[in-house]
Design a protein around this motif. Structure first.
Motif, short mmCIF file in Angstrom:
data_model
loop_
_atom_site.label_atom_id
_atom_site.label_comp_id
_atom_site.label_asym_id
_atom_site.label_seq_id
_atom_site.Cartn_x
_atom_site.Cartn_y
_atom_site.Cartn_z
N PHE A 10 0.99 -1.26 -0.07
CA PHE A 10 -0.40 -0.22 0.07
C PHE A 10 0.72 1.49 -0.36
N ASN A 11 2.38 1.54 0.56
CA ASN A 11 3.17 2.61 0.62
C ASN A 11 3.02 2.58 -0.95
N ALA A 12 3.68 1.33 -1.84
CA ALA A 12 4.03 1.78 -2.97
C ALA A 12 2.79 2.03 -4.13
N ALA A 13 1.55 1.24 -3.48
CA ALA A 13 0.45 2.10 -4.53
C ALA A 13 0.53 3.50 -3.70
N VAL A 14 0.82 4.44 -2.94
CA VAL A 14 0.10 5.76 -2.35
C VAL A 14 1.19 5.96 -3.36
N ALA A 15 2.68 5.46 -3.45
CA ALA A 15 4.20 6.95 -3.99
C ALA A 15 3.94 6.71 -5.27
#
Ligand SMILES: Cc1ncc(COP(=O)(O)O)c(C=O)c1O
Length: 344
Positions: free
Chosen positions: A173-178
């Motif tokens: 989810f961090n990858a998706a947001v970034a």
């Protein structure tokens, strides 16, 4: 305490605790826990995979995926600094009977040329490579978001060669947001994905494995074998629902705080941020002799700040929902004071 050691230190939010207390539960080994079922359904919808399985931890989810995709004696291809190889107690060898083939990556991922070289031909002398694993975001690469074009190229080549593919998406989810991309798009190339509810998403316990129905049916059996068949697990799955529905929406704040902290630390003489800060992880190197990593960690601890060393010269700091803007300001202020004291 301002705890920057990891996003795993996050405590359940008030809404999580309330939802947990009110959760409707049943025996999940009998498939009778409605809250676990709801979490698994939500996960499979978000990831656009057929089915999902709630597991106790990220390590358990990765291990179950390895056991489900392979047979003992197979070779597994991993990036050299991957969590599965580096930090999961060698479960792939001890419990999976797998032979790791490690490929050193850059920014968390290797090239297709490296993969082509690593994949050995079908020969009586060689173990058969049957699984390729990647990690997004990549922890030891400093929370890097994988280059999705490379991911697609590598995974598609691996599939052509008959390998199955698994993503350690502990922080997907961090990858998706970034990268401003849906998790389902980032995970589309993979046969299976593990993601964690208990890191930046703040649930107290739990990870989820997603994949097709046949994979999840077989994975469920390995979960039971490993002692991970939980009973009234809805109590913890309830926090996972809040993690997915609420906490995924605020990860950008952690990334902004990490950027701010990294910029301010990097401005300090003798400090260098050595990773490209895209998500919530900062890797800081001490470049002069004002003090050692241990001196700095002790000084911070005495002022209510926790961080952890990753090598003789490097410290890792991780932002999360329990770290506020004013906490970041305090870390900078205290650090500058410690430097002044050290130079006196
Ligand atoms: C990339 C990655 N994968 C897997 C895990 C394992 O998760 P757990 O600590 O829940 O076993 C971690 C934990 O930090 C991680 O960073």
């Amino acid at each position: 305490m301002i705890d920057l050691r990891s996003d795993t230190v996050t405590k359940p939010t008030d809404l999580m605790r309330k939802t947990m207390a009110e959760s409707v539960v049943g025996d999940d080994v009998y498939r009778e826990d409605p809250t676990v079922k709801k979490l698994e359904e939500l996960a499979s919808n978000i990831f656009k995979k057929e089915a999902a399985l709630f597991v106790a931890s990220g390590t358990m989810g990765n291990l179950i995926a390895l056991l489900t995709h392979t047979r003992p004696g197979d070779e597994i291809i991993l990036e050299a600094e991957s969590h599965i190889y580096y930090y999961e107690v060698g479960g792939l060898g001890r419990l999976g009977g797998l032979i790791p083939q490690l490929i050193p990556g850059k920014d968390g991922i290797f090239s297709i040329e490296q993969l082509k070289k690593a994949l050995r031909p079908d020969d009586i002398h060689f173990p058969k490579a049957t699984l390729l694993c990647l990690e997004n975001t990549h922890n030891r690469a400093g929370g890097r978001v994988l280059d999705q074009e490379k991911v697609k190229e590598i995974v598609s080549f691996a599939k052509q060669q008959g390998l199955r593919t698994h993503l350690d998406g502990a922080r997907i989810f961090n990858a998706a947001v970034a990268s401003n991309t849906d998790v389902s798009t980032l995970c589309e190339p993979f046969d299976s994905v593990m993601f964690c509810l208990s890191k930046g998403l703040a649930a107290p316990i739990g990870s989820v494995l997603v994949g097709n129905q046949d994979f999840i049916d077989r994975a469920r059996k390995y979960r039971k074998m490993l002692g991970g068949g939980m009973r009234q697990a809805g109590v913890i799955a309830a926090a996972g629902l809040v993690a997915l529905e609420v906490m995924t929406k605020r990860l950008g704040e952690d990334h902004r705080n990490a950027q701010l902290l990294a910029t301010k630390l990097d401005e300090i003489d003798g400090f260098q941020v050595v990773n490209h800060v895209e998500t919530n992880i900062i890797v800081l190197e001490l470049t002069n002799n004002d003090f050692t990593v241990q001196d700095l960690l002790t000084g911070w601890r005495q002022n209510g700040i926790l961080a952890s060393s990753v090598s003789e010269k490097r410290i890792r700091l991780v932002t999360h929902y329990q770290v506020s803007d004013s906490d970041i300001e305090k870390v900078i202020r205290v650090t500058k004071e410690l430097i002044l004291q050290a130079r006196r």
